[in-house]
Design a protein around this motif. Sequence first.
Motif, PDB file in Angstrom:
ATOM      1  N   MET A 141       7.886  11.202   0.711  1.00 52.84           N
ATOM      2  CA  MET A 141       7.121  11.714   1.645  1.00 52.84           C
ATOM      3  C   MET A 141       7.082  13.241   1.181  1.00 52.84           C
ATOM      4  O   MET A 141       8.088  13.938   1.558  1.00 52.84           O
ATOM      5  CB  MET A 141       7.877  11.483   2.916  1.00 52.84           C
ATOM      6  N   LYS A 142       5.435  13.339   1.097  1.00 53.66           N
ATOM      7  CA  LYS A 142       5.436  15.080   0.683  1.00 53.66           C
ATOM      8  C   LYS A 142       5.876  15.925   1.835  1.00 53.66           C
ATOM      9  O   LYS A 142       5.252  15.949   3.142  1.00 53.66           O
ATOM     10  CB  LYS A 142       4.387  14.709   0.354  1.00 53.66           C
ATOM     11  N   ILE A 179       5.188  18.719   4.084  1.00 51.03           N
ATOM     12  CA  ILE A 179       4.181  19.791   5.007  1.00 51.03           C
ATOM     13  C   ILE A 179       3.741  20.815   4.963  1.00 51.03           C
ATOM     14  O   ILE A 179       5.700  22.093   5.186  1.00 51.03           O
ATOM     15  CB  ILE A 179       4.471  19.384   6.596  1.00 51.03           C
ATOM     16  N   ARG A 189       1.613   4.314 -18.957  1.00 52.93           N
ATOM     17  CA  ARG A 189       1.274   3.620 -17.749  1.00 52.93           C
ATOM     18  C   ARG A 189       1.449   3.339 -16.805  1.00 52.93           C
ATOM     19  O   ARG A 189       2.340   3.448 -15.942  1.00 52.93           O
ATOM     20  CB  ARG A 189       2.216   1.987 -19.138  1.00 52.93           C
ATOM     21  N   ILE A 248     -14.150  10.453  -2.174  1.00 51.24           N
ATOM     22  CA  ILE A 248     -14.214  10.525  -1.332  1.00 51.24           C
ATOM     23  C   ILE A 248     -13.367   9.712  -0.360  1.00 51.24           C
ATOM     24  O   ILE A 248     -12.385   9.629   0.404  1.00 51.24           O
ATOM     25  CB  ILE A 248     -15.333  11.457  -0.100  1.00 51.24           C
ATOM     26  N   ASP A 249     -14.183   8.581  -1.093  1.00 47.32           N
ATOM     27  CA  ASP A 249     -13.713   6.927  -0.969  1.00 47.32           C
ATOM     28  C   ASP A 249     -12.099   7.277  -0.894  1.00 47.32           C
ATOM     29  O   ASP A 249     -11.307   6.072  -0.700  1.00 47.32           O
ATOM     30  CB  ASP A 249     -14.139   6.384  -1.627  1.00 47.32           C
ATOM     31  N   TRP A 266      -7.955   9.487   1.471  1.00 44.93           N
ATOM     32  CA  TRP A 266      -6.581   8.932   2.427  1.00 44.93           C
ATOM     33  C   TRP A 266      -5.846   8.786   0.780  1.00 44.93           C
ATOM     34  O   TRP A 266      -4.023   8.635   1.884  1.00 44.93           O
ATOM     35  CB  TRP A 266      -6.877   7.510   3.117  1.00 44.93           C
ATOM     36  N   GLU A 268      -4.615  12.309   0.444  1.00 48.97           N
ATOM     37  CA  GLU A 268      -3.383  12.809   1.444  1.00 48.97           C
ATOM     38  C   GLU A 268      -2.319  12.530   2.179  1.00 48.97           C
ATOM     39  O   GLU A 268      -1.125  13.220   2.542  1.00 48.97           O
ATOM     40  CB  GLU A 268      -4.425  12.625   2.846  1.00 48.97           C
ATOM     41  N   LYS A 269      -1.699  10.891   1.063  1.00 44.24           N
ATOM     42  CA  LYS A 269      -0.735  10.326   1.301  1.00 44.24           C
ATOM     43  C   LYS A 269       0.482  10.985   0.110  1.00 44.24           C
ATOM     44  O   LYS A 269       1.215  10.912   0.700  1.00 44.24           O
ATOM     45  CB  LYS A 269      -0.803   9.677   0.894  1.00 44.24           C
ATOM     46  N   GLU A 313     -19.135  20.503   3.492  1.00 45.85           N
ATOM     47  CA  GLU A 313     -19.807  19.203   4.509  1.00 45.85           C
ATOM     48  C   GLU A 313     -18.982  17.831   4.356  1.00 45.85           C
ATOM     49  O   GLU A 313     -18.147  17.715   5.637  1.00 45.85           O
ATOM     50  CB  GLU A 313     -20.809  19.576   4.044  1.00 45.85           C
ATOM     51  N   LEU A 314     -18.945  17.400   2.983  1.00 44.89           N
ATOM     52  CA  LEU A 314     -18.059  16.481   3.254  1.00 44.89           C
ATOM     53  C   LEU A 314     -16.609  15.984   3.625  1.00 44.89           C
ATOM     54  O   LEU A 314     -16.574  14.770   3.221  1.00 44.89           O
ATOM     55  CB  LEU A 314     -18.744  15.991   1.395  1.00 44.89           C
ATOM     56  N   ASN A 318     -13.532  16.776   7.481  1.00 36.87           N
ATOM     57  CA  ASN A 318     -12.708  16.192   8.550  1.00 36.87           C
ATOM     58  C   ASN A 318     -11.049  16.241   7.151  1.00 36.87           C
ATOM     59  O   ASN A 318     -10.896  14.948   8.154  1.00 36.87           O
ATOM     60  CB  ASN A 318     -13.411  15.062   9.086  1.00 36.87           C
ATOM     61  N   HIS A 319     -11.530  16.080   6.614  1.00 36.24           N
ATOM     62  CA  HIS A 319     -10.194  15.919   5.959  1.00 36.24           C
ATOM     63  C   HIS A 319      -8.889  17.165   5.240  1.00 36.24           C
ATOM     64  O   HIS A 319      -7.802  17.354   4.998  1.00 36.24           O
ATOM     65  CB  HIS A 319     -10.175  15.634   4.541  1.00 36.24           C
ATOM     66  N   ILE A 361     -18.826   5.976   3.245  1.00 35.72           N
ATOM     67  CA  ILE A 361     -17.164   6.633   3.697  1.00 35.72           C
ATOM     68  C   ILE A 361     -17.931   8.474   3.126  1.00 35.72           C
ATOM     69  O   ILE A 361     -17.411   9.349   3.916  1.00 35.72           O
ATOM     70  CB  ILE A 361     -16.300   6.364   2.557  1.00 35.72           C
ATOM     71  N   LEU A 371      -9.685   2.302   3.434  1.00 33.45           N
ATOM     72  CA  LEU A 371     -10.331   3.496   3.513  1.00 33.45           C
ATOM     73  C   LEU A 371     -11.244   4.294   4.476  1.00 33.45           C
ATOM     74  O   LEU A 371     -11.469   5.832   4.515  1.00 33.45           O
ATOM     75  CB  LEU A 371     -11.935   2.735   2.797  1.00 33.45           C
ATOM     76  N   ASN A 396      -7.997   7.149   8.453  1.00 33.87           N
ATOM     77  CA  ASN A 396      -8.484   8.505   8.959  1.00 33.87           C
ATOM     78  C   ASN A 396      -9.156   8.836   9.769  1.00 33.87           C
ATOM     79  O   ASN A 396      -9.318  10.039   9.855  1.00 33.87           O
ATOM     80  CB  ASN A 396      -7.608   9.150   7.939  1.00 33.87           C
TER      81      ASN A 396
END
Lengths: 433, 433, 433, 433
Positions: C1-2, C4, C156, C228-229, C232, C235-236, C262-263, C266-267, D228, D263, D266
């Motif tokens: 886990m990363k 914060i 690989r 953008i897809d 998640w 972010e993880k 804009e895109l 929310n992230h 998305i 996808l 979040n």
Amino acid sequence: MKRIMKKAPMGWNSYDYYDTTVTEAEVRANAEFMAAHLKQAGWEYVVVDIEWYSRDAGTQREKYQYIPFGDIEMDGYGRLQPAVNRFPSSAGGRGFGPLAEYVHSLGLKFGIHIMRGIPREAAHRHLPIYGTGYFANEIADPSSICKWNPDMYGVRRGVPGAQEYYDSLIGMYADWGVDFIKCDDICNTNMYRDNPYSAAHEVEMLSCAIEKTGRDIVLSLSPGPALIDRAWHYEKYAHMWRITDDFWDRWDLLQDMFRRCELWQNHVGEGSYPDCDMLPLGKLSKGFGNERDTCLTKEEQKTMLTLWCVFGSPLMLGAELTKLDEETLSLLQKTEVLKLVANGYVGRQVKRDDCCAIWSCYHKDTGERYLALFNFRTDSYSMSWDLAEVEQFRGMCFDEMKPEEVWSGESAVIQGTVLTAQVPPHGVKFFKL
Amino acid sequence: MKRIMKKAPMGWNSYDYYDTTVTEAEVRANAEFMAAHLKQAGWEYVVVDIEWYSRDAGTQREKYQYIPFGDIEMDGYGRLQPAVNRFPSSAGGRGFGPLAEYVHSLGLKFGIHIMRGIPREAAHRHLPIYGTGYFANEIADPSSICKWNPDMYGVRRGVPGAQEYYDSLIGMYADWGVDFIKCDDICNTNMYRDNPYSAAHEVEMLSCAIEKTGRDIVLSLSPGPALIDRAWHYEKYAHMWRITDDFWDRWDLLQDMFRRCELWQNHVGEGSYPDCDMLPLGKLSKGFGNERDTCLTKEEQKTMLTLWCVFGSPLMLGAELTKLDEETLSLLQKTEVLKLVANGYVGRQVKRDDCCAIWSCYHKDTGERYLALFNFRTDSYSMSWDLAEVEQFRGMCFDEMKPEEVWSGESAVIQGTVLTAQVPPHGVKFFKL
Amino acid sequence: MKRIMKKAPMGWNSYDYYDTTVTEAEVRANAEFMAAHLKQAGWEYVVVDIEWYSRDAGTQREKYQYIPFGDIEMDGYGRLQPAVNRFPSSAGGRGFGPLAEYVHSLGLKFGIHIMRGIPREAAHRHLPIYGTGYFANEIADPSSICKWNPDMYGVRRGVPGAQEYYDSLIGMYADWGVDFIKCDDICNTNMYRDNPYSAAHEVEMLSCAIEKTGRDIVLSLSPGPALIDRAWHYEKYAHMWRITDDFWDRWDLLQDMFRRCELWQNHVGEGSYPDCDMLPLGKLSKGFGNERDTCLTKEEQKTMLTLWCVFGSPLMLGAELTKLDEETLSLLQKTEVLKLVANGYVGRQVKRDDCCAIWSCYHKDTGERYLALFNFRTDSYSMSWDLAEVEQFRGMCFDEMKPEEVWSGESAVIQGTVLTAQVPPHGVKFFKL
Amino acid sequence: MKRIMKKAPMGWNSYDYYDTTVTEAEVRANAEFMAAHLKQAGWEYVVVDIEWYSRDAGTQREKYQYIPFGDIEMDGYGRLQPAVNRFPSSAGGRGFGPLAEYVHSLGLKFGIHIMRGIPREAAHRHLPIYGTGYFANEIADPSSICKWNPDMYGVRRGVPGAQEYYDSLIGMYADWGVDFIKCDDICNTNMYRDNPYSAAHEVEMLSCAIEKTGRDIVLSLSPGPALIDRAWHYEKYAHMWRITDDFWDRWDLLQDMFRRCELWQNHVGEGSYPDCDMLPLGKLSKGFGNERDTCLTKEEQKTMLTLWCVFGSPLMLGAELTKLDEETLSLLQKTEVLKLVANGYVGRQVKRDDCCAIWSCYHKDTGERYLALFNFRTDSYSMSWDLAEVEQFRGMCFDEMKPEEVWSGESAVIQGTVLTAQVPPHGVKFFKL
């Protein structure tokens, strides 16, 4: 099976000058000019372009090129008719018959533009299909539309009444004396990105309907770019198909046409003519609300004509013929160049890069041979090429050759087998070898 | 300028049976079989396929088809050599010379497979380019690789030493007596989705290098699918180019080939042969670790051979010739079918849908004409076609016609101008008219 | 886990000024300047960018940015080391240890750039993986390369030795005292159009290797645009990821960043910072052979800083710190703006069109609120907005509000709930409400 | 600004059972069943799906799902009305008022489906826009259509009369008492591949029109897959948006939903609910001419419900409620699972591969926590996971934990922090920790 012609069609089309607004008097005037000044050089088709059935075409220019849900002339079977306010001789249900007759009387041929499909209004009004028990709403496909023109729905594939509709439509046109049909929104149905040849079945129905008339009608498909992977289909069913979006009088579009001709060069043949689109010359754009002279320089005009001819494209004038100046007219009477669009001449690109292009052309039977040197640069450019390296001239002998530049009549400089010429900016030197 | 052949190349290729593992003894055995049993029917090329330069090819089969960073035979100039442990006669720097000589002694021709570019190892080791002051690291493009084979880097466009490398390579092959070069990762460089013909300049360099040798070497480009919009380029520089990914013995691939042949039908000509890939017949796949019989039924085999021939594809056997059964051998000796790959025969698709396809073929000079009825269904199917509707037969007379089915020798049922036949599942009836 | 962090990372990166050529002395000088002038405003990371392992970096500038098959410093386990000729303190195998120690001594943190994967040379030389029985050629994927840099092969997925390689690499970096790793060719592997996040497994391996070190190391992914897809996934596993290609000092790129923000708006969250890339300020490009001043006007610089902060991007200076002018320096010390990159502040786009953009920002706990009015036009523009319409300010009261423009300290004009300001060309007015 | 709800909407939709054919009596019967058996478990919306305005819906089933140019109920302003032959209480221009009133009387809420845009017929007939001097033909965009439904034209962006049309339409619906609007052909306008969110401006107009009504109306966008990269726009203007094409009772679609939830995970928040589509349970498809039971096994049904709930999707039953069997009904009354769609619960994917998926969920305030183990295999599968590795549970203590499987009430096996369970084929084990 489609008919074979002896050369790529040559003629005049109303669009570049009149947009949607041309009238009968204007068509007649252009036809008369053609008969008097251009017929002898091989020009013969007089084509009325888009929305001749629209009574209010051009009246909302600031908002629309094509007025949605506009005021159209249509018979009781969903077949579009000339707007009587614009084409008076069509009154009384005579359609384009009288106008075609007049054009024929001048020794010329008559053509019209159509949109593929059936009028949306016919479908919403549930009009009957002529001579059948079917109705427009049964053959119209509400999901098949044109991206840029709101008039029609496509016709469904394989439903009863569909071929009958096209038969009744093309039969009526043949009865009028139509010699040339330019069908639009069909060569590239650009709304449908995943299937840009989505109306292939309508091409087949049109071809079949034309054959049934027994009349010698040219089938021209628009708009481009045509799809190279469907070349075999165009070749089987149509006579000409646009290899480009609308071509206008801009150098970037002209230079880009060399790329397109490269792509299609192996597809020009008897009765099959990839189409570089109209030649925007002389006066243009009155119908668009902005009458103006072509932006192409005289050198660019010669470049354009040479490319179209050496490639073998149809030649359709996009100009107001009655306002042509003498210099432009003389280009359009240059039969030494124009004759190359006849069957038997085979053109091939020899070279193309960012600076220039070279095309060769020879005649299968007569052995005539040509070389065109095109300069893409904005300065004058000395170009050389070794004729012995030209694939099309394989095995030919270049001894005692005295090449003549066709447009100017001047002689060329030659050393050994190397031809050299000073080519003006955006210009061409075109040699008969 | 490329050389022109009289027909599409016919021969044998080691890949389908041996993958990367073929040895000199095995090549010789197949060549001997060809000389004894197939040469008379027109088969002539013996081609050693991929990674003949690899000493450890096939030793890590469970992990890789092509071992990355493997053990390769290379001279001091970055030119790959046959692995001596597999091709003993190449010892002492003689390359494929002795093997080619032997193949020639049987009245056959000798071919090899190459990957485009220069060995990665040559670049990382900064090896010199033969006869120049340049080095491999200067001409290798580290961003130009093959998606599926790790051996090479592409050669840069327009850098000093690049053409010289290809000249030295092809010159060496010509000295060995090579008659056929199948170059891979070049027809469709499928790693580069935005530019799948990214190695066009390497095609040109190869063509130029071949011309310089003065030797009559066939240039075959792989893998497919070739790009229809670059047809003119393939036609100008190469003799054959793959129109499909690897073809194997599966019906779905065979049926799909009809779509590909439709697309390319207008591109078969003198010295230009769109390539349907090897014919997977008899025993297959030993080198892949799984020797087995072809999965194609006898009817499917006839369908395949008829399509390849009527279309005009090169014919390359993918089989262990020494293990061919009599029935397969008899198909491969059917000169009445095989002869159609010669120049002069023109094949065209008449019809194709989900159930069937029809192809016509006629000879430009002799007037011979053929019609093939292919059945895609899994049941026997009665097919009819009106010969008067076939565009290729336009103007021909069908009176007193006595069609013979070529594979069986049986006579056809005909009524008026309509030919009818019962076609077996996945099968063909092929008529000489 | 990363791990914060409390805010988006702020620091300096060598690339915009030095390209591949930065030396130890230059890094030290910039670090010293940061400690003296910027640390107090929150700046802390000192990052050495690309190819610090290259001994000949920059010596073939006219041909390459990254020399193919060049001269690199590498240990016996395929782990790249600082080039001793450029980083003298790394002599004797001490790597970046001494330099990191010096940076730490200034109260700052130390970061490095890496390319994903393993050096190509290590694979071709079959080097061992540290502490294992595996070899570089077993874990290197020869088909996984970088489009623009020739140094590495990808590692690989799921093969023995792969995680061990990354563990040994990151463990070594942690031992050196590295606090920040910018990994390149990983956020968008733009060579692979069909799979532009093709190295997702390498992100996971890096994240895992970092966690194993127990050290607090920021993981920054480059280059953009991030997908953008896959938000998640970034972010993880990572702390920051580039949402753009390289950003430089051009207005078109700056205006385009509004679309990107804009895109991604929310992230932005705790430990997750979509990255707008370096701030190209002051002197730039010496390493590219062309030292020059930033092309951004002072208004554009404020626009850039305001957007980066209100959005919540990391802030990495791309400038030669020692040559910063006073005016630029004062922008970089504006803590009232810089503080917005801390967790707790939430920025949202209110509006965007071709003329302007508006962003709001508020703090979850303190209730602080801001509004930024950006002018995209080339003339001064009077902008108004109704604060009651801003979604982020829902339910807030605007009575007795006395907005202050943060950069200038001036008071705003307000009528009812409508805020109005005259915004300079390409400029911003940024209000604390 | 859109209204915020406390949880994702739960209800029933007529489509999966009735297609286009539902009648008033059938809606009432389903509403009554919901009030009696499901309301207590949180189900509340009763939604009439597509073409309630069509008088002849379903009468040409063999040819069309949606009859082109069919017989529709429309007022003089181009606003669609319930077909009186199917919804008798709508007679006299009362629209859905009486039916909505009845649904409200049961303590439930009433919703309807609409297609974006204005009826094609209104445009072709030049109908006036209510309360304005504009006409349908002025606001209808003839090039904006739906790929699969022939009823409407899109409304143009920024033309006078456009917002007024939507205001008059939504105002009328609000007057009827509508609580939920599912707007179709808007979330992904899949005809327009280059611009699949081409009706973004219609979303904004709808949102604005809803706000003007002052009524608490849910705005649901269909069909999927939502884009998305436009997540922020959906979140700003709508309450729910489909993340998939139509979902039906097939395992492949259900397994694929895990990819979609990954996808969008979040993006679930207060008033923003990415929508996995209807739950196809019990009896289905009568309106499609083929009444049948759902093909999902009971295990698959639990998998579906668990995923929808842990992810936080809206829950809309696609079933004939009056024919539900007891076992299905009991699943739909499982409030321990259903409650997870309320705001405050946060679900995250822990892992996903080809064999299985794991999701965690916890409540922000209460600290409740859940783990779901999903088995994609066709055999029973023993799954284990270390709870200490779950990012969402970071810092939580697992001592003395006694996990209960929610669906069965059974206790889980646990060792240290590792949870293990035997999961049935295509099934789930869902633990409260």
